[in-house]
Design an enzyme around this catalytic site. Sequence first.
Site, PDB file in Angstrom:
ATOM      1  N   LYS A 265      18.501 -35.274 -85.842  1.00 23.59           N
ATOM      2  CA  LYS A 265      19.197 -36.555 -85.655  1.00 23.59           C
ATOM      3  C   LYS A 265      18.213 -37.614 -85.164  1.00 23.59           C
ATOM      4  CE  LYS A 265      23.214 -35.376 -87.043  1.00 23.59           C
ATOM      5  NZ  LYS A 265      23.789 -35.956 -88.249  1.00 23.59           N
TER       6      LYS A 265
ATOM      7  N   SER B 106      24.072 -38.440 -82.821  1.00 27.76           N
ATOM      8  CA  SER B 106      24.757 -37.557 -81.875  1.00 27.76           C
ATOM      9  C   SER B 106      24.226 -37.779 -80.470  1.00 27.76           C
ATOM     10  CB  SER B 106      24.476 -36.116 -82.297  1.00 27.76           C
ATOM     11  OG  SER B 106      24.873 -35.225 -81.288  1.00 27.76           O
TER      12      SER B 106
ATOM     13  N   TYR C  33      18.637 -29.116 -84.266  1.00 29.02           N
ATOM     14  CA  TYR C  33      19.709 -30.013 -84.724  1.00 29.02           C
ATOM     15  C   TYR C  33      19.519 -31.411 -84.135  1.00 29.02           C
ATOM     16  CZ  TYR C  33      24.172 -32.438 -84.726  1.00 29.02           C
ATOM     17  OH  TYR C  33      25.140 -33.412 -84.841  1.00 29.02           O
TER      18      TYR C  33
HETATM   19  P1  NAD Z   1      31.465 -31.277 -90.905  1.00 29.68           P
HETATM   20  O1  NAD Z   1      30.608 -30.083 -91.126  1.00 29.68           O
HETATM   21  O2  NAD Z   1      32.930 -31.073 -90.828  1.00 29.68           O
HETATM   22  O3  NAD Z   1      31.158 -32.390 -92.001  1.00 29.68           O
HETATM   23  C1  NAD Z   1      29.896 -32.529 -92.593  1.00 29.68           C
HETATM   24  C2  NAD Z   1      30.102 -32.555 -94.089  1.00 29.68           C
HETATM   25  O4  NAD Z   1      28.832 -32.670 -94.731  1.00 29.68           O
HETATM   26  C3  NAD Z   1      30.751 -31.272 -94.616  1.00 29.68           C
HETATM   27  O5  NAD Z   1      31.873 -31.620 -95.402  1.00 29.68           O
HETATM   28  C4  NAD Z   1      29.667 -30.628 -95.458  1.00 29.68           C
HETATM   29  O6  NAD Z   1      30.202 -29.918 -96.573  1.00 29.68           O
HETATM   30  C5  NAD Z   1      28.832 -31.816 -95.860  1.00 29.68           C
HETATM   31  N1  NAD Z   1      27.430 -31.502 -96.170  1.00 29.68           N
HETATM   32  C6  NAD Z   1      26.558 -30.777 -95.440  1.00 29.68           C
HETATM   33  N2  NAD Z   1      25.360 -30.759 -96.053  1.00 29.68           N
HETATM   34  C7  NAD Z   1      25.496 -31.500 -97.185  1.00 29.68           C
HETATM   35  C8  NAD Z   1      24.613 -31.858 -98.232  1.00 29.68           C
HETATM   36  N3  NAD Z   1      23.349 -31.432 -98.261  1.00 29.68           N
HETATM   37  N4  NAD Z   1      25.076 -32.642 -99.243  1.00 29.68           N
HETATM   38  C9  NAD Z   1      26.366 -33.064 -99.247  1.00 29.68           C
HETATM   39  N5  NAD Z   1      27.250 -32.741 -98.284  1.00 29.68           N
HETATM   40  C10 NAD Z   1      26.804 -31.974 -97.267  1.00 29.68           C
HETATM   41  O7  NAD Z   1      30.932 -31.979 -89.577  1.00 29.68           O
HETATM   42  P2  NAD Z   1      31.542 -33.202 -88.754  1.00 29.68           P
HETATM   43  O8  NAD Z   1      31.926 -32.692 -87.424  1.00 29.68           O
HETATM   44  O9  NAD Z   1      32.506 -33.942 -89.565  1.00 29.68           O
HETATM   45  O10 NAD Z   1      30.209 -34.062 -88.546  1.00 29.68           O
HETATM   46  C11 NAD Z   1      29.885 -35.166 -89.377  1.00 29.68           C
HETATM   47  C12 NAD Z   1      28.552 -35.730 -88.928  1.00 29.68           C
HETATM   48  O11 NAD Z   1      28.648 -36.093 -87.551  1.00 29.68           O
HETATM   49  C13 NAD Z   1      27.403 -34.733 -89.029  1.00 29.68           C
HETATM   50  O12 NAD Z   1      26.259 -35.433 -89.442  1.00 29.68           O
HETATM   51  C14 NAD Z   1      27.244 -34.241 -87.600  1.00 29.68           C
HETATM   52  O13 NAD Z   1      25.924 -33.838 -87.329  1.00 29.68           O
HETATM   53  C15 NAD Z   1      27.603 -35.487 -86.808  1.00 29.68           C
HETATM   54  N6  NAD Z   1      28.099 -35.187 -85.455  1.00 29.68           N
HETATM   55  C16 NAD Z   1      29.133 -34.310 -85.286  1.00 29.68           C
HETATM   56  C17 NAD Z   1      29.560 -34.006 -83.997  1.00 29.68           C
HETATM   57  C18 NAD Z   1      30.672 -33.009 -83.764  1.00 29.68           C
HETATM   58  O14 NAD Z   1      30.771 -32.461 -82.656  1.00 29.68           O
HETATM   59  N7  NAD Z   1      31.562 -32.761 -84.725  1.00 29.68           N
HETATM   60  C19 NAD Z   1      28.938 -34.594 -82.888  1.00 29.68           C
HETATM   61  C20 NAD Z   1      27.906 -35.505 -83.106  1.00 29.68           C
HETATM   62  C21 NAD Z   1      27.488 -35.782 -84.396  1.00 29.68           C
END
Ligand code: NAD
Length: 385
Positions: A185, A157, A181
């Site tokens: 990362k 991120s 958070y």
């Molecule tokens: P999201 O919450 O929609 O997707 C994350 C998924 O991981 C969810 O489906 C959740 O059920 C699953 N999950 C969480 N903990 C788990 C575990 N212990 N075992 C199995 N599954 C688990 O989030 P997103 O926006 O799709 O983000 C995906 C990734 O990208 C994450 O790692 C997030 O930190 C990173 N990210 C997101 C953003 C954003 O703004 N959306 C920005 C930068 C980085």
Amino acid sequence: MVVNGAVNGSSGSSPSRAALANGSSGSGPTRTVLVTGGAGYIGSHAVLQLLAAGFRAVVVDSLENSSDLAVRRVAALAGDHARNLAFHKVDIRDEDALETVFASSRFDAVIHFAGLKAVGESVQKPLLYYDHNILGTINLLKVMAAHGCKKLVFSSSAAVYGSPKNSPCTEEFPLTPHNPYGRTKLIAEEICRDIYRSDSEWRIILLRYFNPVGAHPSGYLGEDPRGTPNNLMPFVQQVAVGRRPSVTIFGNNYATKDGTGVRDYIHVLDLADGHVAALRKLFDSSSNIGCEPYNLGTGKGTSVLEIVNAFEKASGKKIPLVIGQRRPGDAEVLFAGTGKAERELHWKAKYGITEMCRDQWNWASKNPYGYASPDSTKQNGSISH
Ligand code: NAD
Ligand code: UDP
């Protein structure tokens, strides 16, 4: 239905020529990618693009912050490619369950999205965040190593940069996250760098996302945050559908064009394509990838007022605004330097904020309560193209 195993979709026809060029080694079999967190917002879009590109995708997700309906909709949207999709309800903190998944299939690579992502919650519950994001990642890496699977794309991120003084922010900027958070990362990135130093067979791409927004243009996949949204655009979306009265702007006295904070919003489809580009890089035997970070952003800064105005235009809805205090720890301006991803991954974002807002509104208006919307079940597995 989604069960531990294959997702029911349509029966297959032969893979397209494009599919063979991307998802298979040409003469060899289709490549299989394990996608942790593949039921989530970014993961579901990426899985659909992977299937379209000819990969086989095995999703593991605990459904902690997502719905299995997202996976079923991916299957429906994927058409014939749905035969290449499987789903396992697994928590990646459960090493034995991960081991069972790895014993059932040979994976050519892993894309690791699974984790928790709410900055505010991470301040309140840091151990929960370290548990999912660090323990989960360590389990995954251990099981990957045990099965000789050493190609990884990791969801990092822009939070790892904290609040840089200047933008565009390039991959060389100091890594000084401001909250638990962001630290999870950074720690996960450091673990990846250490693993590569210990064993040069690993090939790891760390994708540092900027601000993902938008939805699949079909309106069947999108972001569905549980509880009060943390991020700007899901909040705006909920105001537009009447679930909340107004959006509070976190400060209008920044030294920016209109006083509001500037960010790099990127369409989730572009982000999904970035993962396909990263996989291609990992599978390109002529490249010495090692363990490398890449920013995924558009390289353009957009203010809060600009994106809210674009959303008002796309939706025809007035978004009432309240001017509030600055949010502690917020950067004034943050947008990506995208040159490295363009040069080395041959990837560049295609969409602007008009398309992002159009597609986000299409999703919001069809699914005002996300996957829990009353008419959701009608769309279960029967999407028309
Ligand atoms: P999201 O919450 O929609 O997707 C994350 C998924 O991981 C969810 O489906 C959740 O059920 C699953 N999950 C969480 N903990 C788990 C575990 N212990 N075992 C199995 N599954 C688990 O989030 P997103 O926006 O799709 O983000 C995906 C990734 O990208 C994450 O790692 C997030 O930190 C990173 N990210 C997101 C953003 C954003 O703004 N959306 C920005 C930068 C980085
Ligand atoms: N923001 C806002 N009101 C909100 C949520 C966010 O004004 O309800 C602003 C925030 O200060 C930042 C921009 O919108 O300038 C994007 O915030 P978000 O939380 O979506 O992303 P991040 O700050 O993590 O990049």
